[in-house]
Design an enzyme around this catalytic site. Structure first.
Site, PDB file in Angstrom:
ATOM      1  N   ALA A 152       4.826  55.827 -20.060  1.00  0.00           N
ATOM      2  CA  ALA A 152       4.715  56.987 -20.950  1.00  0.00           C
ATOM      3  C   ALA A 152       5.514  58.181 -20.465  1.00  0.00           C
ATOM      4  O   ALA A 152       5.775  59.102 -21.224  1.00  0.00           O
ATOM      5  CB  ALA A 152       3.244  57.389 -21.092  1.00  0.00           C
ATOM      6  N   CYS A 153       5.876  58.205 -19.190  1.00  0.00           N
ATOM      7  CA  CYS A 153       6.539  59.402 -18.676  1.00  0.00           C
ATOM      8  C   CYS A 153       7.497  59.024 -17.571  1.00  0.00           C
ATOM      9  O   CYS A 153       7.557  57.900 -17.105  1.00  0.00           O
ATOM     10  CB  CYS A 153       5.508  60.390 -18.147  1.00  0.00           C
ATOM     11  SG  CYS A 153       4.540  59.755 -16.763  1.00  0.00           S
ATOM     12  N   GLY A 154       8.257  60.012 -17.126  1.00  0.00           N
ATOM     13  CA  GLY A 154       9.186  59.815 -16.026  1.00  0.00           C
ATOM     14  C   GLY A 154       8.506  60.121 -14.714  1.00  0.00           C
ATOM     15  O   GLY A 154       7.293  59.999 -14.570  1.00  0.00           O
TER      16      GLY A 154
END
Length: 284
Positions: A125-127
Site C-alpha cells: 500500500a505504501c513506499g
C-alpha cells in the site's frame, strides 16, 4: 511461487440474492531483496518480473549504479544458496521451490551505497518513506530540467487508455497497479503490474536497466495510482523527465517535481489531465 493471479470461491450478491461463483484475486507475496547477500528490504509484491523489481529497488532506493551489477539470482530463504538462475521462460512462472528471495550481486561486492534499516516489511500500500528517506531521495534525485522532451497534449491523453489495454492482471482482478514506459510519440515500451504502485515503478526501472535504457531520457512514466514523493524521486533517479498518472499528486511530489524540472501530470482520464510542474514540455 504462485503466479500473478489466483482463483477463489466467492458468493456474489445482487438485489439481496447470493450466488456462488469464482473470482480472480491479485497474488500478494513477500519478496526479500538482498544486495551482495545482505537484506535491504522485504516488500509485499505480485510475483513476476522479480529481477526487474529487485534491480529497480537497488538502483532507486539503494543507490546501486547499473554498471556495478554483476548478476541476479533466486536464493533459498534459510541457507542463502542459489537455487535457480531462471531463463526467460522460467520467469513467466509458476515456479517449483522457493522463489521469494532475490540477490543482486555487484561486481565489487560493495553492497548498497545508501545504508538504511529495511528489515521491516514494506507493504504493497505504501513506499518506504520516512524523514531520513525523504531527505536522502531529495538529495539523490538528479535534475531532469535540461531534458528536451516535448509531448503533444493528445499523446498524453492517449497514454492511460493504451496502458489500460495492456493490463491483464487488472483486467482479471481489478486489484493491480501498473507502471509503464512510453516514448514521446505515445509508443508503449514496457508495462509492469503489481499490487504495489512503487513496486510497479521499480519493475519498469529494472527493465530499463537490464535493457541498457538508463538513464531514461526522453521517456514518459505512466502510473495508475496517485503520485507520492517517492514515485517522483524514483523517476528522477532514473532520469525520467515526465510522469503521467490517472490520480492526484501529493504536495511533496509536486514540490520535488518543480525542484528537479520533471513534468508532472495527474488526473489523466477521459482525454483530460492536469499539469502541476514543468508544463513547458506539453504542446497544445
Amino acid at each position: 511461487m504462485a503466479g500473478a493471479t489466483q482463483r477463489a470461491k466467492v458468493r456474489r450478491f445482487r438485489d439481496g440474492t447470493g450466488i456462488g461463483g469464482r473470482a480472480s484475486l491479485a497474488v500478494e507475496e513477500p519478496l526479500e531483496i538482498r544486495v551482495d547477500g545482505a537484506v535491504v528490504a522485504t516488500t509485499m509484491r505480485t510475483p513476476g518480473h522479480d529481477f526487474d523489481l529487485a534491480l529497480g529497488f537497488a538502483i532507486t532506493d539503494g543507490g546501486v549504479s547499473p554498471d556495478r551489477v554483476g548478476g541476479m539470482s533466486y536464493c533459498g530463504v534459510d541457507a542463502g544458496e542459489v537455487v535457480a538462475t531462471p531463463t526467460a521462460a522460467d520467469l513467466a512462472g509458476p515456479y517449483s521451490g522457493d522463489f521469494n528471495v532475490v540477490n543482486v550481486a555487484t561486481r565489487d561486492g560493495g553492497g548498497v551505497t545508501v545504508a538504511r534499516n529495511r528489515q521491516t516489511v514494506v507493504t504493497s500500500a505504501c513506499g518506504v518513506c520516512g524523514s531520513d528517506v525523504v531527505a536522502d531521495l531529495r538529495e539523490r534525485a538528479g535534475s531532469v530540467a535540461e531534458d528536451p522532451l516535448t509531448v503533444d497534449a493528445d499523446v498524453i491523453a492517449s497514454i492511460p487508455p493504451a496502458a489500460r489495454a495492456a493490463q491483464p492482471g487488472f483486467e482479471a482482478t481489478g486489484g493491480m497497479h501498473a507502471a509503464a514506459a512510453f516514448a514521446a510519440d505515445g509508443t508503449l515500451l514496457a508495462l509492469r503490474e503489481d499490487v504495489g504502485r512503487h513496486n510497479a515503478v521499480d519493475k519498469v526501472v529494472g527493465w530499463a536497466a537490464t535493457t541498457g535504457r538508463l538513464p531514461m531520457a526522453g521517456t514518459i512514466l505512466f502510473t495508475s495510482g496517485r503520485v507520492a514523493f517517492e514515485i517522483v524521486a524514483k523517476a528522477a533517479v532514473a532520469g525520467i523527465p515526465m510522469i503521467v498518472a490517472v490520480s492526484a499528486p501529493t504536495t511533496l511530489a509536486v514540490e520535488l517535481a518543480q525542484e528537479v524540472g520533471l513534468t508532472l501530470v495527474g488526473f489523466a482520464r477521459d482525454g483530460d489531465f492536469t499539469a502541476y510542474a514543468a508544463t513547458h514540455r506539453i504542446r497544445d
